[in-house]
Design an enzyme around this catalytic site. Structure first.
Site, short mmCIF file in Angstrom:
data_model
loop_
_atom_site.label_atom_id
_atom_site.label_comp_id
_atom_site.label_asym_id
_atom_site.label_seq_id
_atom_site.Cartn_x
_atom_site.Cartn_y
_atom_site.Cartn_z
CB ALA A 183 11.56 19.56 25.52
CG LEU A 191 -1.71 -5.85 -0.70
CD1 LEU A 191 -1.15 -4.61 -0.88
CD2 LEU A 191 -3.19 -5.83 -0.99
CB SER A 250 -1.27 -4.12 4.35
OG SER A 250 -1.35 -4.51 5.69
CB SER A 281 10.18 9.65 24.44
OG SER A 281 8.97 10.46 24.83
CG ASP A 302 9.99 -9.72 -37.13
OD1 ASP A 302 9.07 -10.08 -37.93
OD2 ASP A 302 11.10 -10.50 -37.00
CE1 TYR A 352 -4.15 -1.64 -0.18
CE2 TYR A 352 -3.58 -2.60 1.93
CZ TYR A 352 -4.33 -2.67 0.72
OH TYR A 352 -5.44 -3.34 0.35
#
Ligand SMILES: *[C@@H]1O[C@H](CO)[C@@H](O)[C@H](O)[C@H]1NC(C)=O
Ligand SMILES: *[C@@H]1O[C@H](CO)[C@@H](O)[C@H](O)[C@H]1NC(C)=O
Ligand SMILES: *[C@@H]1O[C@H](CO)[C@@H](O)[C@H](O)[C@H]1NC(C)=O
Ligand SMILES: *[C@@H]1O[C@H](CO)[C@@H](O)[C@H](O)[C@H]1NC(C)=O
Length: 660
Positions: A308, A177, A174, A313, A480, A148
């Site tokens: 922050a 496929l 998924s 993390s 051809d 996907y």
């Protein structure tokens, strides 16, 4: 904890921040939904389920008070790529109208557009399920390596997302496929909001961001102001935009042809600031690579150290995720992405290696004639031994690169012979499938050339032929073309092969009447002007292609014994078709002409249209034959209708088969 207990001092200190954070988190969704949300690189995070922006542009987001219109005309952009280089091919991929693409972009339907040019594609955009604006198309999986993510990012260049594909193909896991599976592909488009309409916008265009773009550049391309574009995407000058994502651009009029300058090659830095234009910071190119951090997160980070830490993390987690997604590839985009060139890289093989690869050219490895099945580094290949000069075939094939033309990977000279190493066509030649009794055995085994597959093959040959005639420089004439020179890979994708007689076409129209005294070719496929006068032009290939179409329709060979007449007489397919399609009882005659192995399972009117097209290809007068571009356009339409008819087509319920 008793209610009266004072909170620990550290938390006390954080309280004002937390308050702001909570307030912001609370406010963000509301303000954000007021306009369309930018995907902000979250389209790469296929299994993150909760991000609305990746699923599409919201129908309800257009205005808070009133939902936008249900459907509208809108525009997509697409960068021309090797297999999607003409308006016809792009229209087929994006389910648009090739004539409209041609008109807007100022080219002819089947003309090649320089690679990597930005093409404007009109589509109908509508609100699906009351949630997302989208324009539907469908995509048939070409090989088992596709996911996907590659379909959304590589094939559709970001016009769709893996999340939206997964959401709208719930029956196709998924991880399962497989080739030939047909998927619904929702393309990202949107209709103007009431505010945007009030400001004069009539359409929204989904622009595909590429390396180095800034919102300012994008706005300038379409005569919009930077602020209007920022607003339309709920962006802010300090936000970052990412390649392979869409940016909505409000337009006051229908867009017109853009400069046909291919986009610049990717610069070493992956992301581009939304603002750009040098305002603000000095080292604009040195922006830290912040992958996938949302608008909200960017604001929050500034607020406190606590956040922050959270952010770091969070980012780390995301990074790890990408590395899994990309199979361990480093995300640092300091090296440019691989490009599709590398055409000159033919391998020169050592003869010993080819001997080893083909079991010393043993009889059981022989496919046909002087062609052998080789295993080179674990991959199958076909090795053809040719005596004499093959430099012309090598020179041609090393310059061409198209999925419907056989790929030459290398060669080897040994004792006066040349060994050409090609990609392996697992299913053999088209002639084997339509004529030989051997292949019929496999018919019962499930794999067979049903109507839709035959039409798909015809369309692919036309694509390959159009590429050779119109997209290479110089253009080539195959000379051809015949069903035994059309090879089929494991997925029945047609590849035009055997360039032994191919030659460059004449430069300009004036000189198009090339003459040759050495008439070479295969009986039944040679055009009359070539046989009679040695006249060489791309229309030779069109004639031969017409014969291949007739083989696909009738299952007969180019020259076949006439069973009706007394005595044995050979008939030419190219001559027979006129009799079938003229006079009385055309319906009955065509039914008798059609391949009995189709067992009447074909849409009659489409078969009739294809027979008429074939008849035009084999016209006596080369000037009344269509050119390969016309063929591609006509066959794309025939293919599309056949897919709609096909009872086994996944997008329809089984009940249709009752009608036939
Ligand atoms: C629409 O426009 C009005 C007036 O220009 C503005 O106050 C309002 O915030 C806008 N709404 C949105 C969703 O942008
Ligand atoms: C587009 O595809 C979706 C999912 O299959 C479907 O629900 C929707 O009705 C389609 N929209 C149009 C306009 O065909
Ligand atoms: C998206 O496609 C482009 C072009 O094919 C490629 O360079 C890029 O690496 C792809 N991104 C991902 C995450 O696969
Ligand atoms: C734009 O971003 C800056 C900082 O990143 C922020 O201060 C400002 O409020 C934002 N403006 C809008 C309209 O979101």
């Amino acid at each position: 904890m008793a209610p009266a207990d004072p909170p620990p001092p550290s938390l006390l200190r954080l309280r004002p921040f937390l308050f702001v954070v909570v307030l912001l988190l609370f406010l963000l969704p509301i303000t954000a939904h007021a306009r369309q949300l930018y995907v902000n690189n979250k389209q790469l995070d296929c299994y993150a389920t909760n991000d609305f922006s990746t699923l599409g542009y919201s129908c309800a987001a257009a205005d808070v008070a009133a939902a936008g219109p249900n459907s509208c005309n809108s525009y997509l952009t697409f960068r021309s790529q090797t297999n999607y280089q003409t308006p016809a091919a792009i229209a087929r991929l994006l389910r648009s109208d090739s004539a409209a693409i041609a008109r807007i972009n100022g080219v002819a339907d089947a003309d090649p557009i320089p690679l990597n040019s930005l093409v404007i594609v009109p589509v109908d955009c509508s609100c699906t399920g009351g949630k997302f604006y989208q324009s539907n198309t469908s995509y048939v999986m070409k090989n088992n390596r596709e996911t996907y993510l590659t379909i959304a990012n590589d094939t559709y260049q970001g016009l769709s997302t893996c999340q939206a594909l997964m959401a709208q193909n719930p029956d196709h896991d998924s991880r399962r496929l497989v080739v030939n599976l047909e998927l619904v592909v929702p393309l990202r488009c949107a209709c103007p909001s009431l505010n945007q309409s009030a400001a004069g916008a009539k359409y929204l265009l989904s622009y595909l961001v590429t390396w180095g773009d800034t919102i300012g550049d994008i706005a300038a391309k379409f005569d919009a102001t930077k602020q209007v574009v920022l607003d339309a995407n709920n962006l802010n000058t300090s936000d970052t935009i990412f390649p392979f994502t869409t940016i909505l651009v409000p337009l006051k009029t229908e867009p017109t042809k853009l400069e046909v300058i291919p986009s610049p090659p990717p610069p070493p830095v992956a992301e581009s600031p939304a603002g750009g234009e040098g305002e603000g910071e000095g080292g604009s190119g040195k922006r830290p690579i912040i992958v996938g951090v949302g608008v909200g997160a960017a604001v929050l980070v500034l607020l406190s150290g606590f956040l922050a830490v959270w952010f770091v993390s969070h980012r780390r987690r995301r990074r790890r995720f990408y590395q899994e997604e990309e199979g361990g590839k480093s995300l640092s985009k300091s090296s440019p992405p691989p490009h599709q060139k590398m055409l000159d890289s033919l391998t020169v093989y050592a003869f010993e290696d080819l001997e080893k690869a083909t079991g010393s050219f043993s009889e059981e490895r022989r496919i046909k004639g002087s062609v052998y099945h080789a295993i080179i580094n674990g991959d199958s290949a076909a090795v053809k031994r040719v005596k004499g000069d093959v430099s012309s075939e090598i020179n041609i094939l090393k310059q061409v690169n198209h999925s419907n033309v056989i790929r030459l990977s290398g060669f080897c000279h040994n004792e006066g012979s040349t060994y050409l190493v090609y990609e392996f066509a697992e299913k053999g030649s088209l002639a084997d499938w339509i004529h030989s009794a051997a292949a019929q055995k496999e018919l019962s085994a499930g794999d067979h050339l049903d109507w839709t597959r035959r039409v798909g093959i015809a369309c692919e040959i036309a694509d390959g032929l159009n590429y050779l005639h119109n997209c290479t420089s110089p253009p080539y004439i195959h000379k051809d073309l015949k069903s035994s020179n059309i090879l089929l890979d494991g997925e029945f994708t047609a590849k035009v092969g055997n360039f032994g007689l191919a030659r460059p076409a004449a430069e300009e129209d004036g000189a198009s009447a090339q003459l040759t005294r050495h008439v070479m070719g295969t009986q039944g496929y040679m055009a009359p002007e070539y046989l009679d006068h040695g006249l060489v032009s791309p229309k030779l290939d069109v004639f031969a292609f017409g014969v291949v179409l007739l083989e696909l329709l009738s299952g007969r060979e180019a020259v076949y014994p006439d069973s009706a007449g007394e005595g044995k007489r050979d008939c030419l397919l190219s001559a027979a078709v006129a009799g079938v399609l003229s006079g009385e009882d055309v319906r009955e005659k065509l039914k008798n002409f059609m391949d009995p192995r189709l067992q009447q399972e074909y849409p009659f009117s489409i078969a009739f249209a294809m027979a008429q097209l074939a008849m035009r290809c084999v016209a006596e007068d080369p000037n009344s034959r269509p050119n390969s571009g016309d063929l591609l356009v006509a066959l794309s339409a025939i293919h599309r209708s056949s897919l709609d008819w096909d009872p086994s087509n996944l997008s329809h319920s089984g009940s249709i088969s009752d009608d036939f």
